[in-house]
Design an enzyme around this catalytic site. Sequence first.
Site, PDB file in Angstrom:
ATOM      1  N   LYS A 162       0.840  -1.200   0.000  1.00  0.00           N
ATOM      2  CA  LYS A 162       0.000   0.000   0.000  1.00  0.00           C
ATOM      3  C   LYS A 162       0.877   1.252   0.000  1.00  0.00           C
ATOM      4  O   LYS A 162       0.703   2.152  -0.796  1.00  0.00           O
ATOM      5  CB  LYS A 162      -0.901  -0.040   1.237  1.00  0.00           C
ATOM      6  CG  LYS A 162      -1.842   1.114   1.369  1.00  0.00           C
ATOM      7  CD  LYS A 162      -2.767   0.890   2.562  1.00  0.00           C
ATOM      8  CE  LYS A 162      -3.461   2.191   2.926  1.00  0.00           C
ATOM      9  NZ  LYS A 162      -4.354   2.057   4.070  1.00  0.00           N
ATOM     10  N   GLU A 186      10.447  -4.655   4.649  1.00  0.00           N
ATOM     11  CA  GLU A 186      10.532  -6.042   4.190  1.00  0.00           C
ATOM     12  C   GLU A 186      10.223  -6.142   2.692  1.00  0.00           C
ATOM     13  O   GLU A 186      10.971  -6.756   1.915  1.00  0.00           O
ATOM     14  CB  GLU A 186       9.524  -6.927   4.946  1.00  0.00           C
ATOM     15  CG  GLU A 186       9.823  -7.115   6.410  1.00  0.00           C
ATOM     16  CD  GLU A 186       9.156  -6.054   7.294  1.00  0.00           C
ATOM     17  OE1 GLU A 186       8.935  -4.920   6.803  1.00  0.00           O
ATOM     18  OE2 GLU A 186       8.884  -6.355   8.457  1.00  0.00           O
ATOM     19  N   GLY A 202      -4.874  -2.041   5.162  1.00  0.00           N
ATOM     20  CA  GLY A 202      -4.088  -3.182   4.677  1.00  0.00           C
ATOM     21  C   GLY A 202      -4.770  -4.515   4.946  1.00  0.00           C
ATOM     22  O   GLY A 202      -4.904  -5.359   4.055  1.00  0.00           O
ATOM     23  N   ARG A 203      -5.244  -4.703   6.177  1.00  0.00           N
ATOM     24  CA  ARG A 203      -5.826  -6.003   6.551  1.00  0.00           C
ATOM     25  C   ARG A 203      -7.234  -6.204   5.999  1.00  0.00           C
ATOM     26  O   ARG A 203      -7.847  -7.237   6.220  1.00  0.00           O
ATOM     27  CB  ARG A 203      -5.788  -6.176   8.066  1.00  0.00           C
ATOM     28  CG  ARG A 203      -6.392  -5.029   8.863  1.00  0.00           C
ATOM     29  CD  ARG A 203      -5.932  -5.064  10.307  1.00  0.00           C
ATOM     30  NE  ARG A 203      -6.383  -3.922  11.095  1.00  0.00           N
ATOM     31  CZ  ARG A 203      -5.742  -2.751  11.184  1.00  0.00           C
ATOM     32  NH1 ARG A 203      -4.633  -2.560  10.507  1.00  0.00           N
ATOM     33  NH2 ARG A 203      -6.199  -1.793  11.949  1.00  0.00           N
ATOM     34  N   GLU A 233      -4.683  -6.779  14.873  1.00  0.00           N
ATOM     35  CA  GLU A 233      -4.146  -5.469  14.500  1.00  0.00           C
ATOM     36  C   GLU A 233      -5.260  -4.416  14.598  1.00  0.00           C
ATOM     37  O   GLU A 233      -4.995  -3.229  14.760  1.00  0.00           O
ATOM     38  CB  GLU A 233      -3.551  -5.503  13.081  1.00  0.00           C
ATOM     39  CG  GLU A 233      -2.483  -4.433  12.867  1.00  0.00           C
ATOM     40  CD  GLU A 233      -1.785  -4.494  11.510  1.00  0.00           C
ATOM     41  OE1 GLU A 233      -2.463  -4.451  10.480  1.00  0.00           O
ATOM     42  OE2 GLU A 233      -0.536  -4.585  11.488  1.00  0.00           O
ATOM     43  N   HIS A 281      -5.367 -33.496  17.715  1.00  0.00           N
ATOM     44  CA  HIS A 281      -4.269 -34.339  18.199  1.00  0.00           C
ATOM     45  C   HIS A 281      -3.160 -33.482  18.771  1.00  0.00           C
ATOM     46  O   HIS A 281      -2.005 -33.910  18.844  1.00  0.00           O
ATOM     47  CB  HIS A 281      -3.770 -35.225  17.063  1.00  0.00           C
ATOM     48  CG  HIS A 281      -4.840 -36.156  16.605  1.00  0.00           C
ATOM     49  ND1 HIS A 281      -5.057 -37.387  17.172  1.00  0.00           N
ATOM     50  CD2 HIS A 281      -5.813 -35.991  15.682  1.00  0.00           C
ATOM     51  CE1 HIS A 281      -6.101 -37.962  16.597  1.00  0.00           C
ATOM     52  NE2 HIS A 281      -6.581 -37.119  15.680  1.00  0.00           N
ATOM     53  N   LYS A 340       9.379  -0.930  14.242  1.00  0.00           N
ATOM     54  CA  LYS A 340       9.905  -0.615  12.904  1.00  0.00           C
ATOM     55  C   LYS A 340      10.983   0.455  13.008  1.00  0.00           C
ATOM     56  O   LYS A 340      12.042   0.368  12.381  1.00  0.00           O
ATOM     57  CB  LYS A 340       8.788  -0.056  12.011  1.00  0.00           C
ATOM     58  CG  LYS A 340       7.800  -1.057  11.504  1.00  0.00           C
ATOM     59  CD  LYS A 340       6.893  -0.371  10.470  1.00  0.00           C
ATOM     60  CE  LYS A 340       5.649  -1.177  10.197  1.00  0.00           C
ATOM     61  NZ  LYS A 340       4.711  -0.498   9.305  1.00  0.00           N
TER      62      LYS A 340
HETATM   63  O1  F6P Z   1       3.190  -3.148   9.781  1.00  0.00           O
HETATM   64  C1  F6P Z   1       1.830  -3.151   9.668  1.00  0.00           C
HETATM   65  C2  F6P Z   1       1.349  -2.816   8.295  1.00  0.00           C
HETATM   66  O2  F6P Z   1       1.255  -1.456   8.130  1.00  0.00           O
HETATM   67  C3  F6P Z   1       0.014  -3.515   8.049  1.00  0.00           C
HETATM   68  O3  F6P Z   1      -1.061  -2.821   8.549  1.00  0.00           O
HETATM   69  C4  F6P Z   1       0.032  -3.672   6.568  1.00  0.00           C
HETATM   70  O4  F6P Z   1      -0.888  -4.623   6.139  1.00  0.00           O
HETATM   71  C5  F6P Z   1       1.471  -4.084   6.351  1.00  0.00           C
HETATM   72  O5  F6P Z   1       2.205  -3.320   7.286  1.00  0.00           O
HETATM   73  C6  F6P Z   1       2.007  -3.886   4.965  1.00  0.00           C
HETATM   74  O6  F6P Z   1       1.949  -2.554   4.566  1.00  0.00           O
HETATM   75  P1  F6P Z   1       2.166  -2.138   3.065  1.00  0.00           P
HETATM   76  O7  F6P Z   1       1.080  -2.752   2.250  1.00  0.00           O
HETATM   77  O8  F6P Z   1       2.099  -0.639   3.049  1.00  0.00           O
HETATM   78  O9  F6P Z   1       3.512  -2.632   2.622  1.00  0.00           O
END
Ligand code: F6P
Length: 545
Positions: A203, A209, A272-273, A358, A389, A509
């Site tokens: 987003k 990452e 995002g979620r 979240e 199990h 972060k």
């Molecule tokens: O670290 C949390 C977050 O902001 C989430 O809410 C989101 O889904 C994820 O990181 C990834 O964010 P982006 O789509 O901006 O890379």
Amino acid sequence: MDAQAWEKVDELIDKNQTKTIKDLFAEDKDRAAKFSLEAAGWFLDYSKNRIDEATMKALIKLAEKANLKEEIEKMFTGKKINATEGRAVLHTALRCQDKNVKIKVDGKDVMPGVRKVLDQMAAFSDQVRQGKWKGFAGKRIKNVVNIGIGGSDLGPVMANIALTPYTKRNMKFFFVSNVDSTHMAETLRAVKASETLFIIASKTFTTQETMSNAEAAKAWFIAEAQKAGLKKAAAEAAVAKHFVAVSTAAKEVAAFGIDTKNMFGFWDWVGGRYSLPSAIGLSLMLAIGRNNYKKLLKGYYKMDRHFRTARFSRNMPVILALLGILYVNGYGAESYCVLPYDQYLSRFPAYLQQMDMESNGKCVDKDGNPVTYSTGPIEWGEPGTNGQHSFYQLIHQGTHLIPCDFIGCSKTHNPIGDLHDKLMANLFAQTEALAFGKTAEECAAEGVDKKLIPFKTFEGNKPTNTLLCDQLTPETLGALVALYEHKVFVQGVIWNIYSYDQWGVQLGKVLAKGVLSDLTAKKPSGKHDASTNQLIARYRKAVGR
Ligand code: F6P
């Protein structure tokens, strides 16, 4: 949370304390039918809960006192209910099937933009799926690698697995999320650059990452293209054929080197979620095709309509939310378990973890004051029957109260002998065992050795919900996701917390940036606490710095 309305619920919990779920069933022969309902292809049986009609009424009062009806309307009509970020919350617009509706944010109707991106995704996915989109060597795309994390990963992964029977089997889908080189390396080992499409899904297009993994993939791709005979400049130019972006950030996408023609946009009013039905679902559309994707959106929409229009006493997301609140705030339950009895839903609990935790993992109310009651529980789960199990022992006989949602599908996509009957028998039996248990007398009557009776007794009275659909399809999956989204929304409204921000993820972060520079600098700053300094020193020594 409205204190007076909650007091009434609490009174009823006290009053009914001596009654078990078993007693409640004995008292009312219509109980199963009374506490069941259907919506958007799903049947919910919530009769195996510690409730009676009076408790449900008191819980509904709690929702009314929180002005739930008005809050629902605010969300659906684009009011900026995500106040700490100044944003509307409009994932429902993404799947709205009403062609005449206008949903305005800052005076502008968002629906034409939603339809435009869907059309762009459909045209692109048709091209790729039909083999018309060619890579640098003139070959069709066989592999799709989605690079994203959190909401830009969990939804696509979950849905890709869930809808496997609908996927194009001659294409392979990979999801790289972790900033662990192993995740990327193992994925790249499995694909050929000339046949691979990378989707950079972020987003913000700033997530450490995702951007690190995207850069790594690009470097690998350029090197591979050169090995295949392309000159450096041609290899770099070939990135355009093999990398597309899903993002709200056009400038950052262009800076990365992706042609913004191949960018699929979405908007800051999609959390995002909650973004699976946005362009974040591109990898899914590539897998299942535009028509199945449309059915998924239809399923979402059916549950959205149900949520927006059904009265609270017959409203599935509202009921699930109220039951959750009953156990969190009335019985001190710290977690709840989601147990899908369908292998295709194996990642559904992980997907729900982000959606729920979240959203509602908050300790401050909307006025910025510390809450005086518990909020979002810990969500966890595994597909049945595997969990049986493993951790079910604790659910049946442990000291924690863990309400469970059991999810099942009457028809399997893969009938083999009587496996599906056995799977479903286990689901139904577990809810029976959890609710009704087994008394010492029953054990004795079975001839259990007296000494072993305490160990073989089941207290029962463990609450469960059972959700059943005919079959897991794009439509029922969409409805299921929307069901939990709205459940989380209702709980946030009643707890009076902001469900659509996530400030709690920021601190780590930011600190990671400082730690990273200390891991790699010539000389570490030593400015951390003694424990962190020690860990940094140990790492540096191990890697020879
Ligand atoms: O670290 C949390 C977050 O902001 C989430 O809410 C989101 O889904 C994820 O990181 C990834 O964010 P982006 O789509 O901006 O890379």
